[in-house]
Design a protein around this motif. Structure first.
Motif, PDB file in Angstrom:
ATOM      1  N   ALA A  13       0.950  -1.601   0.223  1.00 10.10           N
ATOM      2  CA  ALA A  13       0.232  -0.445   0.114  1.00 10.10           C
ATOM      3  C   ALA A  13       1.301   1.053  -0.153  1.00 10.10           C
ATOM      4  O   ALA A  13       2.149   1.233   0.625  1.00 10.10           O
ATOM      5  CB  ALA A  13      -1.286   0.187   1.248  1.00 10.10           C
ATOM      6  N   GLU A  14       0.112   2.554  -0.775  1.00  9.79           N
ATOM      7  CA  GLU A  14       1.142   3.529  -0.512  1.00  9.79           C
ATOM      8  C   GLU A  14       0.486   4.491   0.217  1.00  9.79           C
ATOM      9  O   GLU A  14      -0.676   4.366   0.769  1.00  9.79           O
ATOM     10  CB  GLU A  14       0.635   4.454  -2.040  1.00  9.79           C
ATOM     11  N   VAL A  15       1.402   4.378   1.330  1.00  8.60           N
ATOM     12  CA  VAL A  15       2.031   5.110   3.010  1.00  8.60           C
ATOM     13  C   VAL A  15       2.721   6.298   2.288  1.00  8.60           C
ATOM     14  O   VAL A  15       3.264   6.457   2.365  1.00  8.60           O
ATOM     15  CB  VAL A  15       1.253   4.624   3.569  1.00  8.60           C
ATOM     16  N   PRO A  16       2.199   7.350   3.204  1.00  4.67           N
ATOM     17  CA  PRO A  16       3.409   8.335   3.924  1.00  4.67           C
ATOM     18  C   PRO A  16       4.433   8.151   4.163  1.00  4.67           C
ATOM     19  O   PRO A  16       4.094   7.563   5.364  1.00  4.67           O
ATOM     20  CB  PRO A  16       2.595   9.700   4.426  1.00  4.67           C
ATOM     21  N   CYS A  17       5.341   8.416   4.127  1.00  4.80           N
ATOM     22  CA  CYS A  17       6.605   7.804   4.489  1.00  4.80           C
ATOM     23  C   CYS A  17       6.943   8.570   5.474  1.00  4.80           C
ATOM     24  O   CYS A  17       7.145   9.646   5.544  1.00  4.80           O
ATOM     25  CB  CYS A  17       8.107   8.270   3.543  1.00  4.80           C
ATOM     26  N   THR A  22       9.995   8.023  13.856  1.00  2.46           N
ATOM     27  CA  THR A  22       9.004   7.732  14.534  1.00  2.46           C
ATOM     28  C   THR A  22       8.189   7.230  14.399  1.00  2.46           C
ATOM     29  O   THR A  22       7.403   6.579  15.465  1.00  2.46           O
ATOM     30  CB  THR A  22       8.493   9.125  13.161  1.00  2.46           C
ATOM     31  N   THR A  23       8.139   6.079  13.472  1.00  2.00           N
ATOM     32  CA  THR A  23       7.585   4.261  13.832  1.00  2.00           C
ATOM     33  C   THR A  23       8.106   4.085  14.925  1.00  2.00           C
ATOM     34  O   THR A  23       6.863   2.992  15.413  1.00  2.00           O
ATOM     35  CB  THR A  23       7.891   3.658  12.416  1.00  2.00           C
ATOM     36  N   ALA A  24       9.124   3.699  15.309  1.00  2.00           N
ATOM     37  CA  ALA A  24       9.393   3.482  16.463  1.00  2.00           C
ATOM     38  C   ALA A  24       9.231   3.951  17.859  1.00  2.00           C
ATOM     39  O   ALA A  24       8.398   2.945  18.743  1.00  2.00           O
ATOM     40  CB  ALA A  24      11.240   3.635  16.311  1.00  2.00           C
ATOM     41  N   ARG A  25       8.543   5.171  17.802  1.00  2.00           N
ATOM     42  CA  ARG A  25       7.984   6.035  18.913  1.00  2.00           C
ATOM     43  C   ARG A  25       6.766   6.106  18.629  1.00  2.00           C
ATOM     44  O   ARG A  25       5.601   5.944  20.523  1.00  2.00           O
ATOM     45  CB  ARG A  25       8.197   7.432  19.088  1.00  2.00           C
TER      46      ARG A  25
END
Length: 125
Positions: A13-17, A22-25
């Motif tokens: 899926a196309e998602v904002p990068c 940030t993802t770890a937090r």
């Protein structure tokens, strides 16, 4: 037996990068068992602070810190109702995320139990 996929594969899926930090937090907010317990409780319906304290079985100040984290990280919304704060989950993807995490954890329970690199509840590194 593997749990069924909830929403199909999002791998393509196309998602904002976002930056990996940030993802770890984002996931660290759920890494605390008390926060996860509170989030699962709130997923079943809007809750007051007092209901959250009773459910969690810990002091009001500690629950307040955990709820503030969930609000600050965007998992939960808070609204004032007179003197009370009421907490709810506004984004249905949060429920999907928690359910998917529970399914994956169940599917990988043996490996997680043996993992020595991530401390379990009450353990220190």
């Amino acid at each position: 037996m593997k749990s069924p996929a909830l929403a199909g594969s999002l791998a393509t899926a196309e998602v904002p990068c976002t930056h990996p930090d940030t993802t770890a937090r984002f996931f660290r907010a759920l890494a605390d068992p008390t926060r996860l317990k509170l989030l699962q409780f709130i997923l079943r319906g809007e809750r007051t602070s007092a209901e959250c304290v009773e459910h969690a079985g810990i002091s009001q100040p500690r629950v307040s810190v955990h709820l503030s984290c969930l609000v600050d990280c965007g998992y939960v919304s808070a609204r004032r109702d007179g003197k009370k704060l009421r907490y709810s989950v506004g984004d249905p993807r949060v429920a999907d995320l928690v359910m998917l995490a529970r399914c994956l954890a169940a599917d990988n329970a043996a490996a997680l139990d043996c993992c020595t690199r991530i401390p379990g509840e009450g353990e220190q590194r």
